[in-house]
Design a protein around this motif. Structure first.
Motif, PDB file in Angstrom:
ATOM      1  N   ASN A  10       0.855  -1.132   0.053  1.00  0.00           N
ATOM      2  CA  ASN A  10      -0.032  -0.062  -0.133  1.00  0.00           C
ATOM      3  C   ASN A  10       0.795   1.333   0.023  1.00  0.00           C
ATOM      4  O   ASN A  10       0.571   2.332  -0.683  1.00  0.00           O
ATOM      5  CB  ASN A  10      -0.944  -0.038   1.371  1.00  0.00           C
ATOM      6  CG  ASN A  10      -2.040  -1.039   1.081  1.00  0.00           C
ATOM      7  OD1 ASN A  10      -3.024  -0.721   0.735  1.00  0.00           O
ATOM      8  ND2 ASN A  10      -1.684  -2.145   1.357  1.00  0.00           N
ATOM      9  N   GLU A  11       1.862   1.423   0.928  1.00  0.00           N
ATOM     10  CA  GLU A  11       2.751   2.386   0.710  1.00  0.00           C
ATOM     11  C   GLU A  11       3.595   2.519  -0.658  1.00  0.00           C
ATOM     12  O   GLU A  11       3.811   3.852  -1.078  1.00  0.00           O
ATOM     13  CB  GLU A  11       3.772   2.005   2.073  1.00  0.00           C
ATOM     14  CG  GLU A  11       4.689   3.094   2.445  1.00  0.00           C
ATOM     15  CD  GLU A  11       5.463   2.772   3.367  1.00  0.00           C
ATOM     16  OE1 GLU A  11       5.525   3.849   4.526  1.00  0.00           O
ATOM     17  OE2 GLU A  11       6.034   1.742   3.469  1.00  0.00           O
ATOM     18  N   ARG A  12       3.899   1.547  -1.048  1.00  0.00           N
ATOM     19  CA  ARG A  12       4.463   1.634  -2.376  1.00  0.00           C
ATOM     20  C   ARG A  12       3.475   2.082  -3.556  1.00  0.00           C
ATOM     21  O   ARG A  12       3.895   2.855  -4.409  1.00  0.00           O
ATOM     22  CB  ARG A  12       5.011   0.347  -2.807  1.00  0.00           C
ATOM     23  CG  ARG A  12       5.610   0.234  -4.239  1.00  0.00           C
ATOM     24  CD  ARG A  12       6.325  -1.241  -4.698  1.00  0.00           C
ATOM     25  NE  ARG A  12       5.349  -2.308  -4.097  1.00  0.00           N
ATOM     26  CZ  ARG A  12       4.727  -2.925  -5.105  1.00  0.00           C
ATOM     27  NH1 ARG A  12       4.477  -2.247  -6.282  1.00  0.00           N
ATOM     28  NH2 ARG A  12       4.067  -4.088  -4.587  1.00  0.00           N
ATOM     29  N   ALA A  13       2.230   1.949  -3.486  1.00  0.00           N
ATOM     30  CA  ALA A  13       1.424   2.222  -4.172  1.00  0.00           C
ATOM     31  C   ALA A  13       0.916   3.750  -4.221  1.00  0.00           C
ATOM     32  O   ALA A  13       0.866   4.397  -5.260  1.00  0.00           O
ATOM     33  CB  ALA A  13      -0.205   1.374  -4.007  1.00  0.00           C
ATOM     34  N   VAL A  14       1.135   4.135  -2.950  1.00  0.00           N
ATOM     35  CA  VAL A  14       0.974   5.817  -2.573  1.00  0.00           C
ATOM     36  C   VAL A  14       2.217   6.414  -3.103  1.00  0.00           C
ATOM     37  O   VAL A  14       2.109   7.468  -3.880  1.00  0.00           O
ATOM     38  CB  VAL A  14       0.600   5.964  -1.300  1.00  0.00           C
ATOM     39  CG1 VAL A  14       0.390   7.378  -1.036  1.00  0.00           C
ATOM     40  CG2 VAL A  14      -0.862   5.247  -0.870  1.00  0.00           C
ATOM     41  N   ALA A  15       3.231   5.949  -3.037  1.00  0.00           N
ATOM     42  CA  ALA A  15       4.731   6.404  -3.308  1.00  0.00           C
ATOM     43  C   ALA A  15       4.648   6.505  -4.964  1.00  0.00           C
ATOM     44  O   ALA A  15       5.020   7.682  -5.611  1.00  0.00           O
ATOM     45  CB  ALA A  15       5.697   5.655  -2.954  1.00  0.00           C
ATOM     46  N   GLU A  16       4.187   5.590  -5.659  1.00  0.00           N
ATOM     47  CA  GLU A  16       4.401   5.691  -6.859  1.00  0.00           C
ATOM     48  C   GLU A  16       3.154   6.434  -7.726  1.00  0.00           C
ATOM     49  O   GLU A  16       3.329   7.153  -8.757  1.00  0.00           O
ATOM     50  CB  GLU A  16       4.016   4.223  -7.640  1.00  0.00           C
ATOM     51  CG  GLU A  16       5.252   3.137  -7.324  1.00  0.00           C
ATOM     52  CD  GLU A  16       5.252   1.812  -7.970  1.00  0.00           C
ATOM     53  OE1 GLU A  16       4.313   1.688  -8.783  1.00  0.00           O
ATOM     54  OE2 GLU A  16       5.921   0.929  -7.581  1.00  0.00           O
ATOM     55  N   THR A  17       1.930   6.608  -6.974  1.00  0.00           N
ATOM     56  CA  THR A  17       0.986   7.603  -7.454  1.00  0.00           C
ATOM     57  C   THR A  17       1.472   8.826  -7.338  1.00  0.00           C
ATOM     58  O   THR A  17       1.422   9.652  -8.350  1.00  0.00           O
ATOM     59  CB  THR A  17      -0.399   7.333  -6.653  1.00  0.00           C
ATOM     60  OG1 THR A  17      -0.745   6.032  -6.707  1.00  0.00           O
ATOM     61  CG2 THR A  17      -1.319   8.389  -7.068  1.00  0.00           C
TER      62      THR A  17
END
Length: 260
Positions: free
Chosen positions: A67-74
């Motif tokens: 989830n953290e990675r998804a936010v960072a990539e967004t």
């Protein structure tokens, strides 16, 4: 101008079903969208269909790091995050408590609740600071099972009631910076899958014999919903201009269960 011009959204469970319908509607309304899903093949299909204004992130909603990675990539791709849509979920194929073997109850509970409840908490927690910075919005997919019995088995219905409480508490905690709301679809023509192993008869929802006819006859509007039937509500709740004073609420999109 379209409703979501300049908005950036992250949709979990967005590669199929209601999630994909929301992604498609958000793109049509001018948003840029990141889609977070566990199914790599469906993410690839989505990316082929929408090569502009969209990125995909493959991962598991039950893992906070994903989830953290998804936010960072967004944020890396689009510069900010305005809307988090939590949509990933598992079903339980209507299994009642008496038919869950005591020795497998905890395992089935953990599998379903880690997706349906913990998955949402992971997503909101990972997105919280970015949403606060943008004055953004959280939208969680509930279900008419979050309000009424019979739309699933004991685990699914209990998990969706938990999501209703989550929306209310998060709306209280995250105010005044972030609005938190939900959409509650009724039976919908999707391939929603059940927890693996919970029933030897389990199959995708819209493969169940008689499912479409029975779902239509159960509600006053007398028809089965398509995923796209719910998507406009996610647009309204995601727009700070269209629903600036709406938080802690769940909008029903279920064919009229409340009237029934």
């Amino acid at each position: 101008m379209t409703v979501l011009d300049s908005k950036v959204a992250l949709v979990s469970g967005g590669a199929d079903g209601i999630g994909r319908a929301v992604v498609e509607r958000y793109l049509a309304e001018g948003a840029r969208v990141a889609v977070f899903d566990i199914n790599a093949d469906k993410l690839e299909s989505l990316a082929r269909d929408f090569p502009e204004g969209l990125i995909t992130v493959q991962g598991d909603v039950t893992r906070y790091e994903d989830n953290e990675r998804a936010v960072a990539e967004t944020v890396a791709a689009f510069g900010k995050l305005d809307i988090f849509v939590g949509n990933a979920a598992l079903f339980d194929y209507f299994v009642p408590l008496r038919k869950i073997a005591p020795e497998s109850l905890a395992e089935n509970f953990d599998r379903l609740f880690h997706v349906n409840v913990m998955g949402y908490l992971n997503g909101v927690r990972a997105a919280q600071e970015a949403l606060k910075a943008s004055g953004g919005s959280v939208i969680l997919t509930v279900s008419n099972s979050g309000f009424y019995p019979g739309g699933g088995g004991i685990l699914y219905v209990t998990s969706k009631h938990a999501v209703v409480g989550m929306i209310k508490q998060l709306a209280y905690e995250m105010a005044p910076d972030v609005r938190v709301n939900g959409v509650s679809p009724g039976a919908t023509d999707t391939e929603m899958k059940s927890v693996e192993g919970i029933s030897g008869r389990a199959q995708p929802l819209n493969h169940i014999p008689g499912f479409h006819e029975n779902a239509a006859n159960a509600v006053p509007l007398k028809r089965m919903a398509s995923p796209a039937d719910h998507a406009a509500l996610y647009v309204v709740l995601g727009s700070s201009e269209q629903s600036p004073m709406t938080t802690g609420c769940v909008i029903h999109s279920d064919g009229g269960w409340v009237a029934r």
